[in-house]
Design a protein around this motif. Sequence first.
Motif, PDB file in Angstrom:
ATOM      1  N   TYR A   1      73.528  52.958  38.584  1.00 22.17           N
ATOM      2  CA  TYR A   1      73.875  53.964  38.833  1.00 22.17           C
ATOM      3  C   TYR A   1      74.169  55.050  37.661  1.00 22.17           C
ATOM      4  CZ  TYR A   1      78.150  51.638  36.851  1.00 22.17           C
ATOM      5  OH  TYR A   1      79.149  51.208  35.934  1.00 22.17           O
TER       6      TYR A   1
ATOM      7  N   THR B   1      78.295  54.056  47.740  1.00 21.19           N
ATOM      8  CA  THR B   1      78.608  54.709  46.380  1.00 21.19           C
ATOM      9  C   THR B   1      80.060  54.336  46.285  1.00 21.19           C
ATOM     10  OG1 THR B   1      78.963  56.760  47.364  1.00 21.19           O
ATOM     11  CG2 THR B   1      76.611  56.017  46.431  1.00 21.19           C
TER      12      THR B   1
ATOM     13  N   ILE C   1      80.380  50.736  45.074  1.00 21.94           N
ATOM     14  CA  ILE C   1      80.109  50.606  43.828  1.00 21.94           C
ATOM     15  C   ILE C   1      80.900  51.140  42.551  1.00 21.94           C
ATOM     16  CG2 ILE C   1      78.343  51.433  42.019  1.00 21.94           C
ATOM     17  CD1 ILE C   1      76.350  51.429  44.278  1.00 21.94           C
TER      18      ILE C   1
ATOM     19  N   VAL D   1      78.779  44.680  38.159  1.00 20.89           N
ATOM     20  CA  VAL D   1      78.474  45.730  38.953  1.00 20.89           C
ATOM     21  C   VAL D   1      76.968  45.908  39.220  1.00 20.89           C
ATOM     22  CG1 VAL D   1      78.296  48.171  39.549  1.00 20.89           C
ATOM     23  CG2 VAL D   1      80.483  47.100  38.450  1.00 20.89           C
TER      24      VAL D   1
ATOM     25  N   MET E   1      74.443  45.307  42.667  1.00 22.15           N
ATOM     26  CA  MET E   1      73.642  46.308  42.884  1.00 22.15           C
ATOM     27  C   MET E   1      72.035  45.906  43.007  1.00 22.15           C
ATOM     28  SD  MET E   1      75.032  49.598  40.845  1.00 22.15           S
ATOM     29  CE  MET E   1      73.468  50.858  41.545  1.00 22.15           C
TER      30      MET E   1
END
Length: 262
Positions: A31, A154, A157, A169, A173
């Motif tokens: 991200y 999102t 996340i 994280v 992902m």
Amino acid sequence: MIRYLLALCLVFAPAALQAAEPARVLIVGTYHFSNPGQDQANVESVDVTVPQRQAELQAVTDALAKFEPTLVGVEWPADTASTQYVQYLNGSLPPSANEVVQLGFRLAKQRGLKQVHGLDVPGEFPFEAVQAWAQSNGKADALSALTEQAQAITARITALQATHTIGGVLREMNTQQAIDEAASFYAEFLRYGKGEQQPGVALNAAWAERNFAICARLLQALKPGDHAVVFYGQGHVAQLASCARAAPGVELVNANDFLPTK
């Protein structure tokens, strides 16, 4: 004679490709740490420059270093990555929370690499045409729901950062389920169109063109035996992985085989 030579090439080419040691490619879907706000839905990143998060980033770097990377690729244009990596090495780069710096540059420096490969290219994302078609064809609510789905991804996340390390994280992902879910957002646009009007096809074609251009730059940089770590926005991973997996002489490596477990 020419036909005979071509036939020989087709027979021996696979053997020649197999003889060279494959380049191994590990793609880490990320991200954006510095919240550029350029996507349809954006993660609200924590401050990665504080000591705790810096330690977590170092843990990610140490874990990926066990892959013994010889090449690092990042989501910046080539000139930008090259110039700023030199500044990073000599200590003149201003502080930055960007994931290219925090992940890509950090790993490359730790591995003693003299270059970071910027793989990114500009691309079109003709979303407005999809919106206009949806509005004219009774699918405005469906499109809104699709956008909300992307925002929910999102938001998850964003929330994970409160309970997980950055490495944790990234592991979440980079599961196949998460990558497939991100890819489905783009595939769903193929339902937006009819007959000669195909705005969803145009959007996916533009998205694919950008990803093929990114993959081409990666393949052109690879040498036999390389170990490449590529950091890219999670939405790109499905297409980049598919391209790398299909390329002769390339072996795709699962990011979660190396990302830290905590």
